[in-house]
Design an enzyme around this catalytic site. Structure first.
Site, PDB file in Angstrom:
ATOM      1  N   GLU A  40      23.731  26.439  24.834  1.00 21.33           N
ATOM      2  CA  GLU A  40      24.492  26.254  23.700  1.00 21.33           C
ATOM      3  C   GLU A  40      25.015  27.603  22.978  1.00 21.33           C
ATOM      4  OE1 GLU A  40      22.107  24.839  20.410  1.00 21.33           O
ATOM      5  OE2 GLU A  40      23.469  25.661  18.759  1.00 21.33           O
ATOM      6  N   ARG A  44      29.192  32.006  16.433  1.00 19.45           N
ATOM      7  CA  ARG A  44      28.871  32.888  15.284  1.00 19.45           C
ATOM      8  C   ARG A  44      29.462  34.295  15.550  1.00 19.45           C
ATOM      9  NH1 ARG A  44      22.385  31.724  14.900  1.00 19.45           N
ATOM     10  NH2 ARG A  44      22.600  29.632  14.811  1.00 19.45           N
ATOM     11  N   THR A  68      26.627  25.809  16.187  1.00 21.63           N
ATOM     12  CA  THR A  68      27.033  26.269  14.814  1.00 21.63           C
ATOM     13  C   THR A  68      28.395  25.708  14.568  1.00 21.63           C
ATOM     14  OG1 THR A  68      25.649  28.247  15.418  1.00 21.63           O
ATOM     15  CG2 THR A  68      26.998  27.932  13.289  1.00 21.63           C
ATOM     16  N   LYS A 128      19.483  17.206  16.031  1.00 20.20           N
ATOM     17  CA  LYS A 128      18.734  18.432  15.905  1.00 20.20           C
ATOM     18  C   LYS A 128      18.040  18.611  14.665  1.00 20.20           C
ATOM     19  CE  LYS A 128      20.280  23.304  15.260  1.00 20.20           C
ATOM     20  NZ  LYS A 128      20.885  24.458  15.816  1.00 20.20           N
TER      21      LYS A 128
END
Ligand code: 3PG
Length: 207
Positions: A40, A44, A68, A128
């Site tokens: 993943e 960001r 994100t 998640k």
């Protein structure tokens, strides 16, 4: 690969915040050498999309996704970069629709019963659980197994090699997420062997 297969591929999904695109391929190879193939890359940093692009093009054994993911535009940018899945800290209908339109498997975030019920209503069965440690930890995930017997969780946030086992021993937790597999200092010093070691150690975390 769909989300259940992604969650079943290993006990830990590394949550990667990458500063330099040039580190993407060696980092992916280091994790693969330690048996970790699902990666993943969080959106960001300015390098994130380029990193996804490089890994999806050049490291075929890896399954690289975007983390994100906060907006539908993020979904489209992730798809353009070659992401094979998306992970979001929460769930919006915009994101769910953009993923469905683009055929991108989505792992949305949820930590309350209401959020799970809304996600479930929109067809999601895998979540998640973020931020895990401050949202009740393994005890909360265990309690969800009662009312939500058909849901599975990837707890993330505040998980480390010492507490990962308490989550992974739960039947509704196929995997956890964690940033400890790609620490910034080891990436900055290009200590790929140390990262391979960290990855290898995760293989024995599941009880
Ligand atoms: C995430 O983005 O999923 C979390 O910030 C990762 O949490 P950790 O740094 O505590 O592993």
């Amino acid at each position: 690969m769909d989300i259940p297969a992604i969650m079943a591929s290993g006990p830990v999904i590394p949550v990667i915040e990458i500063e330099s695109e040039d580190d993407a391929i060696p980092l992916a190879r280091a994790l693969l050498a330690g048996g970790v193939k699902v990666l993943e890359i969080t959106l960001r940093t300015p390098a994130a999309l380029g990193a996804i692009k490089r890994i999806s093009k050049s490291v075929k054994e890896a399954v690289v996704g975007a983390g994100t993911v906060l907006t539908a535009e993020d979904v489209r940018r992730a798809l353009d970069a070659g992401a094979q899945f998306a992970i979001s800290p929460g769930l919006t209908i915009d994101i769910a629709e953009a993923c469905a339109d683009g055929g991108l498997p989505l792992l949305p975030g949820a930590v309350t019963a209401t959020e799970l019920m809304l996600g479930r209503k929109h067809g999601f069965r895998n979540f998640k659980f973020f931020p895990a440690a401050s949202s009740g930890g393994a005890a909360a995930v265990k309690a969800f197994a009662g009312p939500f017997a058909d849901l599975k969780f990837c707890p993330t946030g505040g998980i480390n090699p010492d507490n990962a086992g308490s989550y992974l021993s739960l039947p509704n937790v196929p995997c956890v997420g964690g940033s400890w597999l790609a620490p910034k200092d080891l990436v900055a010093s290009k200590d790929w062997d140390a990262i391979t070691d960290l990855a290898l150690k995760t293989q024995s975390l599941r009880a």
